[in-house]
Design an enzyme around this catalytic site. Sequence first.
Site, PDB file in Angstrom:
ATOM      1  N   GLN A  31       0.804  -1.222   0.000  1.00  0.00           N
ATOM      2  CA  GLN A  31       0.000   0.000   0.000  1.00  0.00           C
ATOM      3  C   GLN A  31       0.841   1.278   0.000  1.00  0.00           C
ATOM      4  O   GLN A  31       0.431   2.297  -0.530  1.00  0.00           O
ATOM      5  CB  GLN A  31      -0.940   0.005   1.206  1.00  0.00           C
ATOM      6  CG  GLN A  31      -0.237   0.061   2.546  1.00  0.00           C
ATOM      7  CD  GLN A  31      -1.207   0.010   3.737  1.00  0.00           C
ATOM      8  OE1 GLN A  31      -2.401  -0.118   3.563  1.00  0.00           O
ATOM      9  NE2 GLN A  31      -0.671   0.111   4.933  1.00  0.00           N
ATOM     10  N   ARG A 104      15.196  -1.594  10.856  1.00  0.00           N
ATOM     11  CA  ARG A 104      14.189  -2.271  10.032  1.00  0.00           C
ATOM     12  C   ARG A 104      14.321  -1.884   8.565  1.00  0.00           C
ATOM     13  O   ARG A 104      14.163  -2.707   7.672  1.00  0.00           O
ATOM     14  CB  ARG A 104      12.776  -1.917  10.511  1.00  0.00           C
ATOM     15  CG  ARG A 104      12.404  -2.550  11.820  1.00  0.00           C
ATOM     16  CD  ARG A 104      11.085  -1.994  12.305  1.00  0.00           C
ATOM     17  NE  ARG A 104       9.991  -2.428  11.459  1.00  0.00           N
ATOM     18  CZ  ARG A 104       9.253  -3.508  11.702  1.00  0.00           C
ATOM     19  NH1 ARG A 104       9.490  -4.253  12.761  1.00  0.00           N
ATOM     20  NH2 ARG A 104       8.278  -3.843  10.899  1.00  0.00           N
ATOM     21  N   TYR A 213      19.692  -1.225  22.179  1.00  0.00           N
ATOM     22  CA  TYR A 213      20.795  -1.925  21.509  1.00  0.00           C
ATOM     23  C   TYR A 213      21.235  -1.110  20.303  1.00  0.00           C
ATOM     24  O   TYR A 213      20.497  -0.233  19.817  1.00  0.00           O
ATOM     25  CB  TYR A 213      20.390  -3.349  21.105  1.00  0.00           C
ATOM     26  CG  TYR A 213      19.076  -3.467  20.349  1.00  0.00           C
ATOM     27  CD1 TYR A 213      18.976  -3.162  18.999  1.00  0.00           C
ATOM     28  CD2 TYR A 213      17.918  -3.886  21.002  1.00  0.00           C
ATOM     29  CE1 TYR A 213      17.770  -3.283  18.313  1.00  0.00           C
ATOM     30  CE2 TYR A 213      16.705  -4.006  20.333  1.00  0.00           C
ATOM     31  CZ  TYR A 213      16.645  -3.707  18.995  1.00  0.00           C
ATOM     32  OH  TYR A 213      15.453  -3.815  18.323  1.00  0.00           O
ATOM     33  N   ASP A 291       2.505 -11.178  11.157  1.00  0.00           N
ATOM     34  CA  ASP A 291       1.571 -10.525  12.078  1.00  0.00           C
ATOM     35  C   ASP A 291       0.121 -10.649  11.616  1.00  0.00           C
ATOM     36  O   ASP A 291      -0.797 -10.469  12.418  1.00  0.00           O
ATOM     37  CB  ASP A 291       1.908  -9.029  12.205  1.00  0.00           C
ATOM     38  CG  ASP A 291       2.998  -8.782  13.231  1.00  0.00           C
ATOM     39  OD1 ASP A 291       3.643  -9.762  13.670  1.00  0.00           O
ATOM     40  OD2 ASP A 291       3.222  -7.617  13.595  1.00  0.00           O
TER      41      ASP A 291
HETATM   42  P1  FAD Z   1       4.442  -5.802   8.842  1.00  0.00           P
HETATM   43  O1  FAD Z   1       5.881  -5.568   9.138  1.00  0.00           O
HETATM   44  O2  FAD Z   1       3.430  -5.044   9.615  1.00  0.00           O
HETATM   45  O3  FAD Z   1       4.224  -5.550   7.268  1.00  0.00           O
HETATM   46  C1  FAD Z   1       2.928  -5.481   6.691  1.00  0.00           C
HETATM   47  C2  FAD Z   1       3.031  -4.740   5.365  1.00  0.00           C
HETATM   48  O4  FAD Z   1       1.771  -4.796   4.715  1.00  0.00           O
HETATM   49  C3  FAD Z   1       3.352  -3.252   5.528  1.00  0.00           C
HETATM   50  O5  FAD Z   1       4.360  -2.889   4.605  1.00  0.00           O
HETATM   51  C4  FAD Z   1       2.036  -2.555   5.216  1.00  0.00           C
HETATM   52  O6  FAD Z   1       2.203  -1.255   4.646  1.00  0.00           O
HETATM   53  C5  FAD Z   1       1.422  -3.525   4.212  1.00  0.00           C
HETATM   54  N1  FAD Z   1      -0.048  -3.478   4.166  1.00  0.00           N
HETATM   55  C6  FAD Z   1      -0.910  -3.428   5.223  1.00  0.00           C
HETATM   56  N2  FAD Z   1      -2.183  -3.425   4.775  1.00  0.00           N
HETATM   57  C7  FAD Z   1      -2.130  -3.464   3.422  1.00  0.00           C
HETATM   58  C8  FAD Z   1      -3.113  -3.483   2.402  1.00  0.00           C
HETATM   59  N3  FAD Z   1      -4.425  -3.453   2.696  1.00  0.00           N
HETATM   60  N4  FAD Z   1      -2.723  -3.542   1.101  1.00  0.00           N
HETATM   61  C9  FAD Z   1      -1.388  -3.572   0.778  1.00  0.00           C
HETATM   62  N5  FAD Z   1      -0.403  -3.535   1.708  1.00  0.00           N
HETATM   63  C10 FAD Z   1      -0.770  -3.496   3.016  1.00  0.00           C
HETATM   64  N6  FAD Z   1      10.183  -8.458  16.117  1.00  0.00           N
HETATM   65  C11 FAD Z   1      11.404  -9.083  16.216  1.00  0.00           C
HETATM   66  O7  FAD Z   1      11.625 -10.122  15.590  1.00  0.00           O
HETATM   67  N7  FAD Z   1      12.407  -8.546  16.972  1.00  0.00           N
HETATM   68  C12 FAD Z   1      12.208  -7.405  17.689  1.00  0.00           C
HETATM   69  O8  FAD Z   1      13.151  -6.958  18.359  1.00  0.00           O
HETATM   70  C13 FAD Z   1      10.923  -6.756  17.643  1.00  0.00           C
HETATM   71  N8  FAD Z   1      10.681  -5.633  18.362  1.00  0.00           N
HETATM   72  C14 FAD Z   1       9.409  -5.090  18.345  1.00  0.00           C
HETATM   73  C15 FAD Z   1       9.119  -3.987  19.168  1.00  0.00           C
HETATM   74  C16 FAD Z   1       7.828  -3.455  19.209  1.00  0.00           C
HETATM   75  C17 FAD Z   1       7.531  -2.279  20.111  1.00  0.00           C
HETATM   76  C18 FAD Z   1       6.796  -4.015  18.392  1.00  0.00           C
HETATM   77  C19 FAD Z   1       5.387  -3.461  18.427  1.00  0.00           C
HETATM   78  C20 FAD Z   1       7.085  -5.079  17.540  1.00  0.00           C
HETATM   79  C21 FAD Z   1       8.378  -5.643  17.535  1.00  0.00           C
HETATM   80  N9  FAD Z   1       8.677  -6.759  16.738  1.00  0.00           N
HETATM   81  C22 FAD Z   1       9.921  -7.336  16.812  1.00  0.00           C
HETATM   82  C23 FAD Z   1       7.634  -7.357  15.893  1.00  0.00           C
HETATM   83  C24 FAD Z   1       7.780  -7.097  14.427  1.00  0.00           C
HETATM   84  O9  FAD Z   1       7.938  -5.710  14.205  1.00  0.00           O
HETATM   85  C25 FAD Z   1       6.569  -7.620  13.631  1.00  0.00           C
HETATM   86  O10 FAD Z   1       6.238  -8.893  14.134  1.00  0.00           O
HETATM   87  C26 FAD Z   1       6.909  -7.741  12.137  1.00  0.00           C
HETATM   88  O11 FAD Z   1       7.096  -6.455  11.588  1.00  0.00           O
HETATM   89  C27 FAD Z   1       5.807  -8.479  11.361  1.00  0.00           C
HETATM   90  O12 FAD Z   1       6.122  -8.488   9.983  1.00  0.00           O
HETATM   91  P2  FAD Z   1       4.989  -8.638   8.877  1.00  0.00           P
HETATM   92  O13 FAD Z   1       5.699  -8.653   7.562  1.00  0.00           O
HETATM   93  O14 FAD Z   1       4.096  -9.769   9.224  1.00  0.00           O
HETATM   94  O15 FAD Z   1       4.080  -7.344   9.024  1.00  0.00           O
END
Ligand code: FAD
Length: 407
Positions: A31, A104, A213, A291
């Site tokens: 998106q 990230r 870190y 997630d």
């Molecule tokens: P996301 O990273 O959320 O990516 C989802 C993507 O989908 C985004 O680019 C978004 O723009 C896109 N998207 C959303 N909706 C749509 C749509 N309708 N159409 C098209 N695109 C869309 N994890 C670790 O492993 N180590 C850590 O140290 C760590 N620290 C963290 C600290 C905090 C405070 C938090 C809250 C989280 C932390 N995490 C950590 C967790 C980690 O950030 C997430 O678990 C990870 O980013 C999940 O990846 P993902 O690809 O599933 O989702």
Amino acid sequence: MKIAIVGGGIGGLTAALGLLRQGFAVEVYEQAPVLREVGAGVQVSANGTRILFALGLEKEIMDVASEPGGKQIRLWNTGRTWKLFDLGPLSVAQYGFPYITIHRNDLHQALAAGIRRIAPDAIRLGRQCTGIDQDARGVTLRFADGSSARSDVAIGADGVHSVVRTALFGADDPTFTGIVAWRGVIPIDRLPERFRRPVGTNWIGPGGHVIHYLLRRGELMNYVSVVERANWQVESWSVAGTVEECLADYEGWHEDVHTLIKAIDTPYKWALMLRQPMKQWTQGRVTLLGDACHPTLPFLAQGAVMAIEDGFVLSRALAANADDHAAAFRHYEAARNDRTSRIVKGAEANLGRFHNPALSDAAQAEAYVDAEWEESKIRQRYEWLFTYDATTVPVSDDRSMDLVGAQ
Ligand code: FAD
């Protein structure tokens, strides 16, 4: 097989790169109009670097990562320090791969570059998915700009507020934990010399904890802290708070914590929500990863690594069952569901540990930390995470296919 991925986050890009390396036609619909990750750092343990290296990204990643020599625990008020565990060369010796801390955006860019080397146009930006339909022959994605796209199968990698998950299984029902997370990234030259030691630090205290870190070869300091506080419930990475508000949440904490907070330009705040693990991630030709299907509290630092593991195992499962997407998704879920559910539960358990009321009194706190962070208990909590090998977990009925996509 043509594969559509909704969401170009860390999990979606890992799946895309794994699939492209095995010859699939892949399109990622993201998106955001520009490909970049929202701020902050992420810890990637050996179970994650194993995959990034298998995807051919070792040099790119290690050029921009930091490698902590270990982790330590510090007490919120006195600053007393305990060793949590050693990392650095020990991570490589024990688990075969390094433990890194990385911005990230640096991780995201490395994955995107790997994809674009194979398929320059695979990532489609500015495409917000608004709906998804499937029939016996394929999947149709619909986008906010009125366009649509057709594929054989689709993967919802669209994060915690997943549109794909809602379309498949209905809206979820999160519970607010009563906890707010703060984060910020600090140029290292704003901090005193003592902060430059490459050690990950976890401050623990009653009702809150603070983690910091190094990132980007030690040029940046990543700050993340959480505090029990009932008056903020917005779950978003991009809501800014103020230094004063963040400082007020850590009143009475050690001056090192205050030094860090004061060095942040704009701290961002995020309300932490709790969701129960889902039993099923797939419906027909569509499945979920990261997630979108198992958001976790960040207290085991494994959320991003789980998205990486999911993406890689899913790419292997599709390669090993290329003419049978149903079998591929079945094996993918079987390989991943128990592990990710255990992480969601384990992270929840760490909450009580990190914020325990016993920590308010210094003498009681020392006995509590000695007991809770005793070496064998630490091993029990982390060893099973770090030893997991996503490159070899079974992904088909035919064991001879299980190494497909491993390298
Ligand atoms: P996301 O990273 O959320 O990516 C989802 C993507 O989908 C985004 O680019 C978004 O723009 C896109 N998207 C959303 N909706 C749509 C749509 N309708 N159409 C098209 N695109 C869309 N994890 C670790 O492993 N180590 C850590 O140290 C760590 N620290 C963290 C600290 C905090 C405070 C938090 C809250 C989280 C932390 N995490 C950590 C967790 C980690 O950030 C997430 O678990 C990870 O980013 C999940 O990846 P993902 O690809 O599933 O989702």
